[in-house]
Design a protein around this motif. Structure first.
Motif, PDB file in Angstrom:
ATOM      1  N   VAL A   1      23.777 -48.026 -42.127  1.00 19.81           N
ATOM      2  CA  VAL A   1      24.099 -47.786 -40.724  1.00 19.81           C
ATOM      3  C   VAL A   1      23.974 -46.285 -40.482  1.00 19.81           C
ATOM      4  O   VAL A   1      24.552 -45.484 -41.223  1.00 19.81           O
ATOM      5  CB  VAL A   1      25.540 -48.248 -40.387  1.00 19.81           C
ATOM      6  CG1 VAL A   1      25.883 -47.903 -38.948  1.00 19.81           C
ATOM      7  CG2 VAL A   1      25.689 -49.734 -40.644  1.00 19.81           C
ATOM      8  N   GLY A   2      23.197 -45.910 -39.472  1.00 23.73           N
ATOM      9  CA  GLY A   2      23.044 -44.475 -39.250  1.00 23.73           C
ATOM     10  C   GLY A   2      22.042 -44.160 -38.165  1.00 23.73           C
ATOM     11  O   GLY A   2      21.739 -44.990 -37.294  1.00 23.73           O
ATOM     12  N   MET A   3      21.494 -42.955 -38.224  1.00 22.76           N
ATOM     13  CA  MET A   3      20.572 -42.479 -37.203  1.00 22.76           C
ATOM     14  C   MET A   3      19.461 -41.679 -37.868  1.00 22.76           C
ATOM     15  O   MET A   3      19.682 -41.004 -38.879  1.00 22.76           O
ATOM     16  CB  MET A   3      21.307 -41.594 -36.186  1.00 22.76           C
ATOM     17  CG  MET A   3      20.431 -41.072 -35.065  1.00 22.76           C
ATOM     18  SD  MET A   3      21.368 -40.135 -33.821  1.00 22.76           S
ATOM     19  CE  MET A   3      21.782 -38.671 -34.771  1.00 22.76           C
ATOM     20  N   ALA A   4      18.261 -41.746 -37.290  1.00 16.19           N
ATOM     21  CA  ALA A   4      17.116 -41.003 -37.807  1.00 16.19           C
ATOM     22  C   ALA A   4      16.418 -40.280 -36.663  1.00 16.19           C
ATOM     23  O   ALA A   4      16.304 -40.817 -35.558  1.00 16.19           O
ATOM     24  CB  ALA A   4      16.140 -41.941 -38.515  1.00 16.19           C
ATOM     25  N   ILE A   5      15.960 -39.062 -36.942  1.00 18.62           N
ATOM     26  CA  ILE A   5      15.248 -38.257 -35.950  1.00 18.62           C
ATOM     27  C   ILE A   5      13.898 -37.848 -36.526  1.00 18.62           C
ATOM     28  O   ILE A   5      13.833 -37.209 -37.578  1.00 18.62           O
ATOM     29  CB  ILE A   5      16.054 -36.992 -35.572  1.00 18.62           C
ATOM     30  CG1 ILE A   5      17.420 -37.370 -35.001  1.00 18.62           C
ATOM     31  CG2 ILE A   5      15.272 -36.136 -34.576  1.00 18.62           C
ATOM     32  CD1 ILE A   5      18.312 -36.169 -34.726  1.00 18.62           C
ATOM     33  N   ASP A   6      12.844 -38.215 -35.819  1.00 21.52           N
ATOM     34  CA  ASP A   6      11.486 -37.804 -36.161  1.00 21.52           C
ATOM     35  C   ASP A   6      11.077 -36.776 -35.116  1.00 21.52           C
ATOM     36  O   ASP A   6      10.934 -37.114 -33.939  1.00 21.52           O
ATOM     37  CB  ASP A   6      10.554 -39.021 -36.150  1.00 21.52           C
ATOM     38  CG  ASP A   6       9.077 -38.633 -36.289  1.00 21.52           C
ATOM     39  OD1 ASP A   6       8.800 -37.486 -36.660  1.00 21.52           O
ATOM     40  OD2 ASP A   6       8.217 -39.485 -36.004  1.00 21.52           O
ATOM     41  N   SER A   7      10.904 -35.516 -35.514  1.00 26.87           N
ATOM     42  CA  SER A   7      10.687 -34.463 -34.525  1.00 26.87           C
ATOM     43  C   SER A   7       9.661 -33.440 -34.995  1.00 26.87           C
ATOM     44  O   SER A   7       9.293 -33.407 -36.181  1.00 26.87           O
ATOM     45  CB  SER A   7      12.011 -33.754 -34.222  1.00 26.87           C
ATOM     46  OG  SER A   7      12.472 -33.026 -35.351  1.00 26.87           O
ATOM     47  N   THR A   8       9.217 -32.609 -34.042  1.00 28.16           N
ATOM     48  CA  THR A   8       8.207 -31.593 -34.328  1.00 28.16           C
ATOM     49  C   THR A   8       8.473 -30.347 -33.501  1.00 28.16           C
ATOM     50  O   THR A   8       8.790 -30.436 -32.303  1.00 28.16           O
ATOM     51  CB  THR A   8       6.793 -32.111 -33.987  1.00 28.16           C
ATOM     52  OG1 THR A   8       6.577 -33.373 -34.603  1.00 28.16           O
ATOM     53  CG2 THR A   8       5.727 -31.132 -34.458  1.00 28.16           C
ATOM     54  N   PHE A   9       8.350 -29.174 -34.134  1.00 27.76           N
ATOM     55  CA  PHE A   9       8.399 -27.906 -33.409  1.00 27.76           C
ATOM     56  C   PHE A   9       6.979 -27.528 -32.983  1.00 27.76           C
ATOM     57  O   PHE A   9       6.042 -27.609 -33.776  1.00 27.76           O
ATOM     58  CB  PHE A   9       8.973 -26.797 -34.289  1.00 27.76           C
ATOM     59  CG  PHE A   9      10.454 -26.898 -34.506  1.00 27.76           C
ATOM     60  CD1 PHE A   9      11.342 -26.357 -33.591  1.00 27.76           C
ATOM     61  CD2 PHE A   9      10.964 -27.545 -35.621  1.00 27.76           C
ATOM     62  CE1 PHE A   9      12.712 -26.457 -33.779  1.00 27.76           C
ATOM     63  CE2 PHE A   9      12.326 -27.640 -35.834  1.00 27.76           C
ATOM     64  CZ  PHE A   9      13.204 -27.099 -34.908  1.00 27.76           C
ATOM     65  N   GLY A  10       6.830 -27.119 -31.730  1.00 29.22           N
ATOM     66  CA  GLY A  10       5.523 -26.711 -31.230  1.00 29.22           C
ATOM     67  C   GLY A  10       5.658 -25.616 -30.183  1.00 29.22           C
ATOM     68  O   GLY A  10       6.775 -25.235 -29.789  1.00 29.22           O
ATOM     69  N   ASP A  11       4.512 -25.104 -29.712  1.00 34.39           N
ATOM     70  CA  ASP A  11       4.493 -24.018 -28.720  1.00 34.39           C
ATOM     71  C   ASP A  11       5.402 -22.874 -29.154  1.00 34.39           C
ATOM     72  O   ASP A  11       6.133 -22.299 -28.332  1.00 34.39           O
ATOM     73  CB  ASP A  11       4.938 -24.530 -27.344  1.00 34.39           C
ATOM     74  CG  ASP A  11       4.027 -25.617 -26.811  1.00 34.39           C
ATOM     75  OD1 ASP A  11       2.823 -25.561 -27.111  1.00 34.39           O
ATOM     76  OD2 ASP A  11       4.519 -26.524 -26.113  1.00 34.39           O
ATOM     77  N   VAL A  12       5.363 -22.558 -30.437  1.00 26.31           N
ATOM     78  CA  VAL A  12       6.255 -21.520 -30.972  1.00 26.31           C
ATOM     79  C   VAL A  12       5.667 -20.139 -30.725  1.00 26.31           C
ATOM     80  O   VAL A  12       4.539 -19.843 -31.126  1.00 26.31           O
ATOM     81  CB  VAL A  12       6.490 -21.719 -32.484  1.00 26.31           C
ATOM     82  CG1 VAL A  12       7.346 -20.579 -33.039  1.00 26.31           C
ATOM     83  CG2 VAL A  12       7.156 -23.067 -32.747  1.00 26.31           C
ATOM     84  N   THR A  13       6.434 -19.308 -30.040  1.00 26.86           N
ATOM     85  CA  THR A  13       6.133 -17.889 -29.928  1.00 26.86           C
ATOM     86  C   THR A  13       7.296 -17.173 -30.595  1.00 26.86           C
ATOM     87  O   THR A  13       8.394 -17.108 -30.024  1.00 26.86           O
ATOM     88  CB  THR A  13       5.999 -17.441 -28.464  1.00 26.86           C
ATOM     89  OG1 THR A  13       4.981 -18.216 -27.821  1.00 26.86           O
ATOM     90  CG2 THR A  13       5.621 -15.965 -28.391  1.00 26.86           C
ATOM     91  N   ALA A  14       7.083 -16.702 -31.810  1.00 27.41           N
ATOM     92  CA  ALA A  14       8.179 -16.162 -32.625  1.00 27.41           C
ATOM     93  C   ALA A  14       8.982 -15.122 -31.853  1.00 27.41           C
ATOM     94  O   ALA A  14       8.435 -14.189 -31.276  1.00 27.41           O
ATOM     95  CB  ALA A  14       7.628 -15.565 -33.909  1.00 27.41           C
ATOM     96  N   GLY A  15      10.294 -15.308 -31.851  1.00 23.92           N
ATOM     97  CA  GLY A  15      11.181 -14.356 -31.191  1.00 23.92           C
ATOM     98  C   GLY A  15      11.252 -14.504 -29.690  1.00 23.92           C
ATOM     99  O   GLY A  15      12.016 -13.786 -29.032  1.00 23.92           O
ATOM    100  N   LYS A  16      10.478 -15.456 -29.115  1.00 24.11           N
ATOM    101  CA  LYS A  16      10.460 -15.593 -27.652  1.00 24.11           C
ATOM    102  C   LYS A  16      10.765 -17.017 -27.183  1.00 24.11           C
ATOM    103  O   LYS A  16      11.366 -17.198 -26.126  1.00 24.11           O
ATOM    104  CB  LYS A  16       9.102 -15.147 -27.101  1.00 24.11           C
ATOM    105  CG  LYS A  16       8.811 -13.675 -27.323  1.00 24.11           C
ATOM    106  CD  LYS A  16       7.463 -13.273 -26.733  1.00 24.11           C
ATOM    107  CE  LYS A  16       7.189 -11.784 -26.942  1.00 24.11           C
ATOM    108  NZ  LYS A  16       5.877 -11.383 -26.390  1.00 24.11           N
ATOM    109  N   GLY A  17      10.326 -18.030 -27.932  1.00 23.35           N
ATOM    110  CA  GLY A  17      10.619 -19.378 -27.485  1.00 23.35           C
ATOM    111  C   GLY A  17       9.891 -20.440 -28.278  1.00 23.35           C
ATOM    112  O   GLY A  17       9.030 -20.148 -29.110  1.00 23.35           O
TER     113      GLY A  17
END
Length: 540
Positions: free
Chosen positions: A438-454
């Motif tokens: 019993v639990g939860m799972a998250i499938d995710s991705t980081f994108g549009d990364v501008t380091a230090g800005k967003g």
């Protein structure tokens, strides 16, 4: 199984107290050599590849300096809402969007919220604030933007149409409306909460040093290990937390947050309970070997009767009937004999003292004093393997006694890869009845990364598992940016305090008519049919 539940009920409170104590002591060790050792180990800690990819420290610095925009666009699938009893018009995938922008330079903010079904807009709102006003826009219900002015509420109310309608308020004191606290008389207090914590922490560190006594010793059983025993005066430590809470309460009050008194009362009760659990003094021991802290240990002894106040919390962990039965048994035993002393021995062992981020093992033995053979053992293993571009984290928990193992499972895992931006998280525990997790799972991705800005964090799929099924509950994305478009000040705002009777009546009529039409459109109310008076028939 009842024994496990009984012990875990006590562990919920006691472990939290112990962990807080270990953390507090680590930051307040007065011995220069121990402080230097801990500082050196912290500096050598391998940085998180997620933090490196995002340049998180620079991003936070940029947001603290100029502000930020945080937006979320989330979708709840129709299948999850099928049993919600929604009308046919509202059945479908539910979309929710929220967008908050705070501009610290121009001292203004904007919050927008909207909902849609199958991409068709249902309702939305926009809330704008600055040093002068608060403005609300409800497109589906009002054609105008309405607002309040900053400053004295009493001055705006007195003599207004609202006073004519509702009479004198007889308020004990006026309310100074502040919609952007920075720049007001309480700005210094407000900024303490987010940007001026240093002074508070310095005060706590000095108080902690005064409240502790540290001694070193050797033990022939452990050659090469120097033990630093940090003994705290419990009353003094509780007073440190009390001072910090006083500081926090003043900040919350200055920010206009309500229910501060209730918050203070709750925290005061928690502090008094901690005093009862910890006794007059408690000691945290640091094991130092080769100029590195390799372990930390602590022993707590608790009078079982002092845990009675936690019965309401403990009862949430299991059936009310069983909780009531066990509570009655404990109460009867307490009245009939000397209180039972529960001993908790905790030992934290760092997996790699040269890199404290690599993980640790926490072992806890729980037993009644005088019955050392009947021990409940809790083992918590945190493993974190990291490279410059990847992270694999795992938490295993095991609960057992001499007769049975009640739990032995990986309850948390996280995997991250900087090259693809993928991050997967899973939280689960075995279900004793069904045999499945019993639990939860998250499938995710980081994108549009501008380091230090967003960056954008995309939730490809969020699911819960139960009875062997995977149920999708959420998808969407969250964006955080220190660079954002300038907020537009609302061009026309009808101030509530300036309205006359005609304005107020028009506002209420429009709101009522639009609300009725809106509810009819979305099946929340039946459309009223025109009444047949029979006039035409009579005329014929």
């Amino acid at each position: 199984m009842s024994k496990l539940k009984k012990w875990l009920g006590k562990t919920v409170v006691a472990t939290a107290v112990g962990v807080v104590s270990l953390q507090a002591s680590a930051g307040a060790a007065p011995l220069d050599d121990l402080n230097a050792i801990l500082e050196k180990q912290n500096e050598a800690e391998t940085p998180s590849p997620i933090s490196d990819m995002l340049d998180w420290d620079a991003l936070v610095e940029a947001m603290n300096a100029g502000g930020a925009q945080v937006a979320a666009n989330l979708t709840i699938p129709e299948e999850l809402l099928k049993d919600a009893g929604l009308p046919e018009e509202l059945q479908g995938d539910l979309g929710l969007t929220a967008d908050t922008t705070v501009d610290l330079t121009d001292k203004q903010w904007l919050f927008k919220l909207a909902a849609a079904v199958n991409s068709e807009d249902i309702a939305s709102l926009s809330l704008y604030g600055d040093e002068n006003q608060l403005a609300l826009t409800l497109p589906e219900f009002l054609s105008k933007t309405v607002g309040l002015k900053a400053g004295s509420f009493q001055d705006q109310y007195n003599g207004s149409v609202w006073e004519q309608m509702f009479g004198e308020l007889n308020m004990p004191e006026d309310i100074d409306l502040k919609f952007f606290p920075d720049g007001t008389a309480s700005a210094a207090d407000t900024t303490d909460l987010v940007g001026n914590i240093k002074a508070i922490l310095e005060k706590a560190t000095k108080s902690a040093e005064d409240a502790m006594n540290v001694e070193t010793r050797e033990d022939e059983k452990y050659p090469g290990v120097t033990f630093y025993d940090a003994t705290y005066d419990t009353e003094s430590v509780v007073n440190i937390y009390r001072d910090l809470l006083t500081e926090l309460s003043s900040v919350l009050s200055a920010s206009g947050i309500s229910d501060v008194e209730e918050f203070n009362q709750t925290m005061e009760e928690a502090l008094e309970q901690s005093k009862a659990i910890l006794g007059d003094q408690f000691t945290v021991t640091y094991w130092v070997e080769n100029d590195q802290v390799t372990k930390m240990s602590m022993t707590m002894k608790m009078d079982e009767s002092l845990m009675e106040e936690q019965n309401d919390t403990v009862s949430d962990l299991y059936d009310d009937a069983e909780a009531e039965s066990e509570t009655e048994e404990v109460t009867a035993a307490t009245e009939a004999q000397e209180p039972t002393i529960v001993v908790m021995d905790m030992l934290y062992t760092f997996a790699d003292p040269s890199n404290m981020a690599a993980g640790f093992d926490m072992d806890m033995d729980i037993y009644e004093e005088g019955d050392e053979a009947n021990v409940m053992h809790l083992a918590y293993a945190f493993d974190n393997e990291m490279t410059d571009t990847s992270m694999d984290m795992n938490v295993n928990m095991k609960v057992s006694d001499a007769e049975e193992t009640y739990l032995d499972a990986d309850i948390f895992t996280m995997n991250f890869d900087a090259e693809s931006g993928a991050m997967n998280i899973k939280v689960s525990v075995p279900d004793e009845e069904s045999g499945s997790d019993v639990g939860m799972a998250i499938d995710s991705t980081f994108g549009d990364v501008t380091a230090g800005k967003g960056f954008t964090w995309t939730l490809n799929n969020v699911t819960v598992s139960a009875d062997g099924e995977q149920i999708p509950i959420l998808s969407g994305y969250v964006t955080i940016n220190a660079e954002y478009e300038k907020i537009e000040t609302p061009a026309e705002v009808d101030m509530l305090a300036d309205m006359d009777t005609t304005d107020v009546m028009g506002l209420m009529m429009e709101l009522q008519n639009n609300a009725e039409s809106w509810m009819e459109k979305w099946g929340l109310a039946e459309e009223e049919m025109p009444v047949d008076t029979g006039t035409e028939a009579e005329t014929e």
